[in-house]
Design a protein around this motif. Structure first.
Motif, PDB file in Angstrom:
ATOM      1  N   VAL A   1      20.536  10.269  53.080  1.00 41.63           N
ATOM      2  CA  VAL A   1      21.906   9.761  53.007  1.00 41.63           C
ATOM      3  C   VAL A   1      22.864  10.856  53.455  1.00 41.63           C
ATOM      4  O   VAL A   1      22.893  11.934  52.877  1.00 41.63           O
ATOM      5  CB  VAL A   1      22.245   9.325  51.562  1.00 41.63           C
ATOM      6  CG1 VAL A   1      23.687   8.924  51.441  1.00 41.63           C
ATOM      7  CG2 VAL A   1      21.337   8.197  51.140  1.00 41.63           C
ATOM      8  N   ASN A   2      23.644  10.560  54.507  1.00 43.50           N
ATOM      9  CA  ASN A   2      24.598  11.527  55.023  1.00 43.50           C
ATOM     10  C   ASN A   2      25.876  10.802  55.416  1.00 43.50           C
ATOM     11  O   ASN A   2      25.821   9.753  56.046  1.00 43.50           O
ATOM     12  CB  ASN A   2      24.003  12.257  56.230  1.00 43.50           C
ATOM     13  CG  ASN A   2      24.717  13.535  56.528  1.00 43.50           C
ATOM     14  OD1 ASN A   2      25.553  13.984  55.751  1.00 43.50           O
ATOM     15  ND2 ASN A   2      24.415  14.128  57.651  1.00 43.50           N
ATOM     16  N   GLY A   3      27.018  11.334  55.044  1.00 41.78           N
ATOM     17  CA  GLY A   3      28.289  10.698  55.351  1.00 41.78           C
ATOM     18  C   GLY A   3      28.875  11.213  56.648  1.00 41.78           C
ATOM     19  O   GLY A   3      28.842  12.417  56.922  1.00 41.78           O
ATOM     20  N   THR A   4      29.397  10.316  57.464  1.00 39.90           N
ATOM     21  CA  THR A   4      30.050  10.695  58.718  1.00 39.90           C
ATOM     22  C   THR A   4      31.517  10.284  58.641  1.00 39.90           C
ATOM     23  O   THR A   4      31.950   9.670  57.673  1.00 39.90           O
ATOM     24  CB  THR A   4      29.383   9.989  59.910  1.00 39.90           C
ATOM     25  OG1 THR A   4      29.521   8.576  59.735  1.00 39.90           O
ATOM     26  CG2 THR A   4      27.915  10.336  60.008  1.00 39.90           C
ATOM     27  N   ALA A   5      32.266  10.578  59.692  1.00 37.86           N
ATOM     28  CA  ALA A   5      33.686  10.212  59.704  1.00 37.86           C
ATOM     29  C   ALA A   5      33.844   8.695  59.735  1.00 37.86           C
ATOM     30  O   ALA A   5      34.731   8.138  59.097  1.00 37.86           O
ATOM     31  CB  ALA A   5      34.378  10.840  60.909  1.00 37.86           C
ATOM     32  N   SER A   6      32.964   8.008  60.481  1.00 36.43           N
ATOM     33  CA  SER A   6      33.068   6.558  60.574  1.00 36.43           C
ATOM     34  C   SER A   6      32.504   5.858  59.335  1.00 36.43           C
ATOM     35  O   SER A   6      32.929   4.758  58.988  1.00 36.43           O
ATOM     36  CB  SER A   6      32.351   6.048  61.822  1.00 36.43           C
ATOM     37  OG  SER A   6      30.982   6.366  61.744  1.00 36.43           O
TER      38      SER A   6
ATOM     39  N   ASP B   1      33.343  13.042  53.473  1.00 42.54           N
ATOM     40  CA  ASP B   1      32.957  13.140  54.879  1.00 42.54           C
ATOM     41  C   ASP B   1      32.150  14.424  55.015  1.00 42.54           C
ATOM     42  O   ASP B   1      32.702  15.524  54.944  1.00 42.54           O
ATOM     43  CB  ASP B   1      34.198  13.173  55.767  1.00 42.54           C
ATOM     44  CG  ASP B   1      33.861  13.303  57.239  1.00 42.54           C
ATOM     45  OD1 ASP B   1      32.657  13.291  57.580  1.00 42.54           O
ATOM     46  OD2 ASP B   1      34.795  13.415  58.048  1.00 42.54           O
ATOM     47  N   ASP B   2      30.833  14.301  55.189  1.00 41.63           N
ATOM     48  CA  ASP B   2      29.965  15.474  55.235  1.00 41.63           C
ATOM     49  C   ASP B   2      30.130  16.270  56.522  1.00 41.63           C
ATOM     50  O   ASP B   2      29.849  17.465  56.548  1.00 41.63           O
ATOM     51  CB  ASP B   2      28.502  15.055  55.068  1.00 41.63           C
ATOM     52  CG  ASP B   2      28.211  14.598  53.656  1.00 41.63           C
ATOM     53  OD1 ASP B   2      28.715  15.229  52.716  1.00 41.63           O
ATOM     54  OD2 ASP B   2      27.492  13.598  53.494  1.00 41.63           O
ATOM     55  N   ALA B   3      30.570  15.631  57.598  1.00 41.94           N
ATOM     56  CA  ALA B   3      30.758  16.345  58.864  1.00 41.94           C
ATOM     57  C   ALA B   3      31.863  17.398  58.714  1.00 41.94           C
ATOM     58  O   ALA B   3      31.725  18.525  59.191  1.00 41.94           O
ATOM     59  CB  ALA B   3      31.104  15.362  59.972  1.00 41.94           C
ATOM     60  N   GLN B   4      32.950  17.045  58.029  1.00 37.57           N
ATOM     61  CA  GLN B   4      34.041  17.989  57.795  1.00 37.57           C
ATOM     62  C   GLN B   4      33.870  18.755  56.499  1.00 37.57           C
ATOM     63  O   GLN B   4      34.510  19.784  56.296  1.00 37.57           O
ATOM     64  CB  GLN B   4      35.380  17.242  57.730  1.00 37.57           C
ATOM     65  CG  GLN B   4      35.812  16.618  59.020  1.00 37.57           C
ATOM     66  CD  GLN B   4      37.130  15.877  58.853  1.00 37.57           C
ATOM     67  OE1 GLN B   4      37.501  15.503  57.744  1.00 37.57           O
ATOM     68  NE2 GLN B   4      37.822  15.672  59.953  1.00 37.57           N
ATOM     69  N   GLY B   5      33.044  18.222  55.608  1.00 39.04           N
ATOM     70  CA  GLY B   5      32.880  18.841  54.297  1.00 39.04           C
ATOM     71  C   GLY B   5      34.113  18.625  53.428  1.00 39.04           C
ATOM     72  O   GLY B   5      34.511  19.510  52.681  1.00 39.04           O
ATOM     73  N   ALA B   6      34.728  17.442  53.560  1.00 35.27           N
ATOM     74  CA  ALA B   6      35.973  17.182  52.856  1.00 35.27           C
ATOM     75  C   ALA B   6      35.862  15.934  51.989  1.00 35.27           C
ATOM     76  O   ALA B   6      35.222  14.961  52.371  1.00 35.27           O
ATOM     77  CB  ALA B   6      37.098  16.985  53.865  1.00 35.27           C
ATOM     78  N   THR B   7      36.516  15.992  50.838  1.00 33.87           N
ATOM     79  CA  THR B   7      36.629  14.817  49.976  1.00 33.87           C
ATOM     80  C   THR B   7      37.840  14.022  50.431  1.00 33.87           C
ATOM     81  O   THR B   7      38.956  14.542  50.476  1.00 33.87           O
ATOM     82  CB  THR B   7      36.797  15.243  48.509  1.00 33.87           C
ATOM     83  OG1 THR B   7      35.649  15.997  48.120  1.00 33.87           O
ATOM     84  CG2 THR B   7      36.931  14.032  47.609  1.00 33.87           C
ATOM     85  N   LEU B   8      37.624  12.766  50.797  1.00 34.34           N
ATOM     86  CA  LEU B   8      38.705  11.926  51.302  1.00 34.34           C
ATOM     87  C   LEU B   8      39.457  11.241  50.170  1.00 34.34           C
ATOM     88  O   LEU B   8      40.679  11.155  50.186  1.00 34.34           O
ATOM     89  CB  LEU B   8      38.141  10.889  52.272  1.00 34.34           C
ATOM     90  CG  LEU B   8      37.295  11.450  53.427  1.00 34.34           C
ATOM     91  CD1 LEU B   8      36.664  10.321  54.213  1.00 34.34           C
ATOM     92  CD2 LEU B   8      38.149  12.323  54.317  1.00 34.34           C
TER      93      LEU B   8
END
Length: 119
Positions: free
Chosen positions: A20-25, A44-51
């Motif tokens: 399981v990996n989160g992307t921007a989309s 968003d795991d690509a940026q490493g940010a909590t949205l």
């Protein structure tokens, strides 16, 4: 040597996170469950940010019935879906964080689906 509950959960968590990996989309909806509260955040795991993030702790101010039970967990799911819609997030990947998909964790997922998120 016996493992305690948390060590077993950490092992399951690592196994799940390989897949399981989160992307921007399609970011990742993570659930954390403590004895007193239940937390949910979209990452968003690509940026490493909590949205987006919410919990029964933050809902207590507006919803007096937000306790760490199934109904409180469902409220957290609905709130995370509402906040995600504000940020134009409609599809997520559900990360149960090593917990069994049952009880409060399932209630968060059901509440998020009811709020309009797609898994």
């Amino acid at each position: 040597m016996k493992n305690n509950k948390n060590e077993s959960r950490q092992r399951r968590k690592i196994r799940i996170r390989k897949k399981v990996n989160g992307t921007a989309s399609r970011p990742r909806l993570v659930v954390f469950r403590s004895n007193l509260h239940i937390y949910a955040q979209i990452v968003d795991d690509a940026q490493g940010a909590t949205l987006v993030a919410t919990s029964t702790l933050s809902l207590r101010k507006s919803e007096p019935g937000a306790h760490c039970n199934r109904s409180g967990a469902e409220l957290v799911g609905k709130e995370i879906a509402r906040l995600a819609k504000e940020k134009n997030i409609s599809q997520v990947v559900f990360d149960r964080n090593g917990y069994l998909y049952h009880g409060r964790v399932k209630a968060v997922a059901d509440g998020a689906r009811e709020g309009g998120l797609e898994f």
